[in-house]
Motif scaffolding. Structure first.
Motif, PDB file in Angstrom:
ATOM      1  N   SER A   5     -29.612 -41.558  72.896  1.00 16.22           N
ATOM      2  CA  SER A   5     -28.581 -41.313  71.890  1.00 16.22           C
ATOM      3  C   SER A   5     -27.217 -40.987  72.485  1.00 16.22           C
ATOM      4  O   SER A   5     -26.202 -41.535  72.067  1.00 16.22           O
ATOM      5  CB  SER A   5     -29.029 -40.180  70.946  1.00 16.22           C
ATOM      6  OG  SER A   5     -29.440 -39.050  71.700  1.00 16.22           O
ATOM      7  N   SER A   6     -27.180 -40.086  73.467  1.00 15.21           N
ATOM      8  CA  SER A   6     -25.898 -39.663  74.034  1.00 15.21           C
ATOM      9  C   SER A   6     -25.624 -40.408  75.332  1.00 15.21           C
ATOM     10  O   SER A   6     -26.419 -40.325  76.272  1.00 15.21           O
ATOM     11  CB  SER A   6     -25.909 -38.151  74.300  1.00 15.21           C
ATOM     12  OG  SER A   6     -26.138 -37.452  73.091  1.00 15.21           O
ATOM     13  N   PRO A   7     -24.498 -41.111  75.419  1.00 16.27           N
ATOM     14  CA  PRO A   7     -24.154 -41.818  76.659  1.00 16.27           C
ATOM     15  C   PRO A   7     -24.020 -40.850  77.823  1.00 16.27           C
ATOM     16  O   PRO A   7     -23.714 -39.666  77.625  1.00 16.27           O
ATOM     17  CB  PRO A   7     -22.797 -42.469  76.339  1.00 16.27           C
ATOM     18  CG  PRO A   7     -22.736 -42.542  74.854  1.00 16.27           C
ATOM     19  CD  PRO A   7     -23.491 -41.341  74.365  1.00 16.27           C
ATOM     20  N   PRO A   8     -24.277 -41.295  79.054  1.00 17.52           N
ATOM     21  CA  PRO A   8     -24.150 -40.407  80.219  1.00 17.52           C
ATOM     22  C   PRO A   8     -22.722 -39.884  80.356  1.00 17.52           C
ATOM     23  O   PRO A   8     -21.761 -40.604  80.074  1.00 17.52           O
ATOM     24  CB  PRO A   8     -24.538 -41.306  81.397  1.00 17.52           C
ATOM     25  CG  PRO A   8     -24.398 -42.711  80.895  1.00 17.52           C
ATOM     26  CD  PRO A   8     -24.668 -42.658  79.433  1.00 17.52           C
ATOM     27  N   SER A   9     -22.608 -38.636  80.774  1.00 16.37           N
ATOM     28  CA  SER A   9     -21.297 -38.011  80.917  1.00 16.37           C
ATOM     29  C   SER A   9     -20.540 -38.603  82.109  1.00 16.37           C
ATOM     30  O   SER A   9     -21.132 -39.190  83.020  1.00 16.37           O
ATOM     31  CB  SER A   9     -21.449 -36.505  81.123  1.00 16.37           C
ATOM     32  OG  SER A   9     -21.987 -36.244  82.413  1.00 16.37           O
ATOM     33  N   HIS A  10     -19.230 -38.424  82.080  1.00 16.69           N
ATOM     34  CA  HIS A  10     -18.392 -38.878  83.185  1.00 16.69           C
ATOM     35  C   HIS A  10     -18.821 -38.211  84.489  1.00 16.69           C
ATOM     36  O   HIS A  10     -18.814 -38.820  85.559  1.00 16.69           O
ATOM     37  CB  HIS A  10     -16.925 -38.565  82.878  1.00 16.69           C
ATOM     38  CG  HIS A  10     -15.968 -39.037  83.938  1.00 16.69           C
ATOM     39  ND1 HIS A  10     -15.792 -40.373  84.242  1.00 16.69           N
ATOM     40  CD2 HIS A  10     -15.160 -38.349  84.799  1.00 16.69           C
ATOM     41  CE1 HIS A  10     -14.916 -40.493  85.218  1.00 16.69           C
ATOM     42  NE2 HIS A  10     -14.511 -39.288  85.582  1.00 16.69           N
ATOM     43  N   LEU A  11     -19.224 -36.934  84.371  1.00 18.89           N
ATOM     44  CA  LEU A  11     -19.665 -36.165  85.533  1.00 18.89           C
ATOM     45  C   LEU A  11     -20.881 -36.811  86.197  1.00 18.89           C
ATOM     46  O   LEU A  11     -20.941 -36.949  87.424  1.00 18.89           O
ATOM     47  CB  LEU A  11     -19.996 -34.731  85.085  1.00 18.89           C
ATOM     48  CG  LEU A  11     -19.952 -33.605  86.101  1.00 18.89           C
ATOM     49  CD1 LEU A  11     -18.577 -33.482  86.728  1.00 18.89           C
ATOM     50  CD2 LEU A  11     -20.343 -32.288  85.421  1.00 18.89           C
ATOM     51  N   LEU A  12     -21.851 -37.232  85.374  1.00 15.01           N
ATOM     52  CA  LEU A  12     -23.058 -37.871  85.911  1.00 15.01           C
ATOM     53  C   LEU A  12     -22.718 -39.228  86.519  1.00 15.01           C
ATOM     54  O   LEU A  12     -23.183 -39.558  87.614  1.00 15.01           O
ATOM     55  CB  LEU A  12     -24.111 -38.017  84.811  1.00 15.01           C
ATOM     56  CG  LEU A  12     -25.417 -38.726  85.210  1.00 15.01           C
ATOM     57  CD1 LEU A  12     -26.115 -37.992  86.348  1.00 15.01           C
ATOM     58  CD2 LEU A  12     -26.346 -38.868  84.012  1.00 15.01           C
ATOM     59  N   LEU A  13     -21.920 -40.014  85.823  1.00 18.38           N
ATOM     60  CA  LEU A  13     -21.568 -41.345  86.322  1.00 18.38           C
ATOM     61  C   LEU A  13     -20.803 -41.270  87.632  1.00 18.38           C
ATOM     62  O   LEU A  13     -20.986 -42.107  88.516  1.00 18.38           O
ATOM     63  CB  LEU A  13     -20.753 -42.098  85.267  1.00 18.38           C
ATOM     64  CG  LEU A  13     -21.483 -42.440  83.968  1.00 18.38           C
ATOM     65  CD1 LEU A  13     -20.552 -43.151  83.001  1.00 18.38           C
ATOM     66  CD2 LEU A  13     -22.726 -43.281  84.237  1.00 18.38           C
ATOM     67  N   GLN A  14     -19.944 -40.257  87.766  1.00 17.55           N
ATOM     68  CA  GLN A  14     -19.205 -40.053  89.022  1.00 17.55           C
ATOM     69  C   GLN A  14     -20.145 -39.761  90.182  1.00 17.55           C
ATOM     70  O   GLN A  14     -19.911 -40.177  91.318  1.00 17.55           O
ATOM     71  CB  GLN A  14     -18.226 -38.885  88.870  1.00 17.55           C
ATOM     72  CG  GLN A  14     -16.839 -39.268  88.410  1.00 17.55           C
ATOM     73  CD  GLN A  14     -15.891 -38.080  88.504  1.00 17.55           C
ATOM     74  OE1 GLN A  14     -16.253 -36.938  88.206  1.00 17.55           O
ATOM     75  NE2 GLN A  14     -14.666 -38.338  88.928  1.00 17.55           N
TER      76      GLN A  14
END
Length: 321
Positions: free
Chosen positions: A43-52
């Motif tokens: 449901s919730s897209p991955p956060s910018h923090l995780l993608l970084q």
């Protein structure tokens, strides 16, 4: 990408999924092979923090109930060599209120059907199950003990195990106890056991803990290591697995005993810990009393040394300071 092995984490934004992503990203030695990595979210897209923190990983939105999203993985990523299924509806009270949803999410039929769509059945499926498959009427359950879960969550996880065993030929099913450890890169909303105990004891207020429910809490980085060892074994020798393992820590503990360890590590007053019976609290769902597990098969099969609860708490607390 074709020269690399492919790892897909189902539920990569959850607690274990993030720790697995982080561990792989931080260490080139996690696996014995070059790796392409992908993960799913619901449901919730991955956060910018995780993608970084995991720039090399591709992410996909997938609905496990319908299977929507798997086709996109086929087109973009292809057939994975290893799939780790961390996704689940894992709050027992929530499962109890909606058994249909619990079964449709926790039994990975859409995942297995998708894997079956490829021309070869070589993918290793590592599936996270639970200690709640056991009834809870004795200590140190073994893998071949009868599964008699007392709640919907446990029943859905037994159904998942049975489905995988009947429909897939290459798997490692990991019956995990309570997983504890540091918070994730992108903090999860659910309460983490050691952090919760640390927080309430730090306030200096008397707090109730169950003295008559027993578990074998397992350090999160141990679970990550077990997944990596299993993956390496499959990739290196190519022999299909039909593996079912209890994945717990080496200590059988009540919540009182867990809280006492946290208090001693932190220097809190242990008299703040008030023992109460689990039967004194209505949690809206039946909970098994003693689902401690015998982990000798895990230790012998994977040549694995588990982290004690005390050492795991110290590692978790050090991460807080």
């Amino acid at each position: 990408m074709s020269n690399k092995k492919k790892l897909l984490i189902i539920g990569g934004t959850g607690y274990l999924g993030q720790h697995l992503l982080q561990s792989i990203s931080e260490s080139d030695k996690s696996f014995d092979f070059n790796l392409s990595m992908a993960f799913t979210y619901h449901s919730s897209p991955p956060s910018h923090l995780l993608l970084q923190s995991v720039p090399q990983a591709i992410h996909f939105q997938v609905d496990l109930q319908t299977g929507q999203g798997f086709d996109s993985i086929s087109r973009t990523f292809g057939q994975p060599d290893v799939v780790v299924n961390c996704a689940a509806l894992s709050i027992p009270r929530v499962c109890e209120t909606d058994p249909t949803v619990a079964m449709s999410v926790n039994v990975p039929s859409s995942l297995v059907k998708w894997l079956s769509s490829f021309t070869t059945s070589d993918t290793l499926l590592i599936h996270l199950s639970t200690d709640q498959v056991y009834e809870g009427t004795k200590s140190f359950y073994k893998e071949d003990d009868e599964t008699l879960p007392v709640n919907v969550y446990g029943k859905s996880k037994v159904a998942a195990e049975e489905y995988i065993i009947a429909n897939w030929s290459n798997f490692a099913i990991l019956r995990s106890s309570i997983i504890f450890g540091p918070q994730t890169i992108s903090p999860v909303s659910k309460s983490l056991p050691v952090q919760w105990m640390d927080n309430v004891l730090a306030k200096g207020q008397e707090t109730e803990f169950f003295h008559d429910e027993f578990r074998c809490p397992v350090y999160v980085k141990d679970v990550v290591n077990i997944i990596q060892i299993s993956s390496n074994r499959w990739i290196s020798d190519g022999k299909k697995m039909r593996l079912l393992l209890n994945v717990g820590g080496p200590d059988r503990l009540s919540r009182v005993q867990m809280a006492e360890v946290v208090a001693r590590v932190r220097g809190y007053d242990t008299s703040l810990i008030k023992p109460v019976s689990a039967s004194s609290i209505d949690r809206g769902v039946k909970s098994p009393a003693d689902i401690s597990m015998d982990i000798s098969k895990l230790i012998q099969t994977l040549d694995f040394t588990p982290t004690s609860f005390h050492d795991g708490v110290k590692l978790t607390i050090n991460n807080l300071t």
